[in-house]
Design a protein around this motif. Structure first.
Motif, PDB file in Angstrom:
ATOM      1  N   LYS A   3      68.768 -70.429  13.855  1.00 43.79           N
ATOM      2  CA  LYS A   3      68.643 -69.032  14.329  1.00 43.79           C
ATOM      3  C   LYS A   3      68.374 -68.119  12.907  1.00 43.79           C
ATOM      4  CE  LYS A   3      72.681 -69.137  16.458  1.00 43.79           C
ATOM      5  NZ  LYS A   3      73.851 -68.893  17.020  1.00 43.79           N
ATOM      6  N   GLU A  28      64.660 -70.365  16.219  1.00 44.74           N
ATOM      7  CA  GLU A  28      64.933 -69.373  17.238  1.00 44.74           C
ATOM      8  C   GLU A  28      65.190 -68.290  16.497  1.00 44.74           C
ATOM      9  OE1 GLU A  28      68.596 -67.395  19.839  1.00 44.74           O
ATOM     10  OE2 GLU A  28      68.842 -69.596  19.227  1.00 44.74           O
ATOM     11  N   ILE A  30      65.465 -63.995  16.096  1.00 42.72           N
ATOM     12  CA  ILE A  30      66.147 -63.068  16.461  1.00 42.72           C
ATOM     13  C   ILE A  30      65.467 -61.994  16.063  1.00 42.72           C
ATOM     14  CG2 ILE A  30      68.497 -61.843  16.438  1.00 42.72           C
ATOM     15  CD1 ILE A  30      69.673 -64.397  15.800  1.00 42.72           C
ATOM     16  N   VAL A  48      73.435 -67.526  11.765  1.00 44.39           N
ATOM     17  CA  VAL A  48      72.361 -66.859  11.734  1.00 44.39           C
ATOM     18  C   VAL A  48      71.924 -66.783  10.115  1.00 44.39           C
ATOM     19  CG1 VAL A  48      71.089 -64.673  12.080  1.00 44.39           C
ATOM     20  CG2 VAL A  48      72.765 -65.640  13.817  1.00 44.39           C
TER      21      VAL A  48
END
Length: 79
Positions: A3, A28, A30, A48
């Motif tokens: 992420k 992914e 963000i 993250v």
């Protein structure tokens, strides 16, 4: 899947940098409106990874981002 919090949207320079830094890996994104939002996402979820510019060719050093990094207590792990 990694992420990655970036400032910007898909197709932005930060998106391109994330894909180049993690070639062949599923990531992914963000997408954040501000650099502060990147740090908030990292603080909220330790999985993250934040990717942000600390210098650029037009403005030079982005002192605000250095300050955000210092205040967060997080460390740089790659460039």
């Amino acid at each position: 899947m990694k992420k990655i919090a970036i400032q910007g949207v898909p197709g932005s320079y930060h998106d391109i940098a994330a894909h180049k830094f993690f070639p062949g890996e599923e990531i992914e994104l963000i997408c954040c409106s501000t650099f502060e939002e990147i740090f908030a996402n990292m603080k909220q979820d330790s999985n993250v990874i934040g990717m942000l510019a600390i210098e650029n060719t037009i403005a030079g050093s982005l002192l605000h981002n250095y300050e955000l990094l210092r205040e967060s207590g997080m460390t740089i792990v790659g460039e």
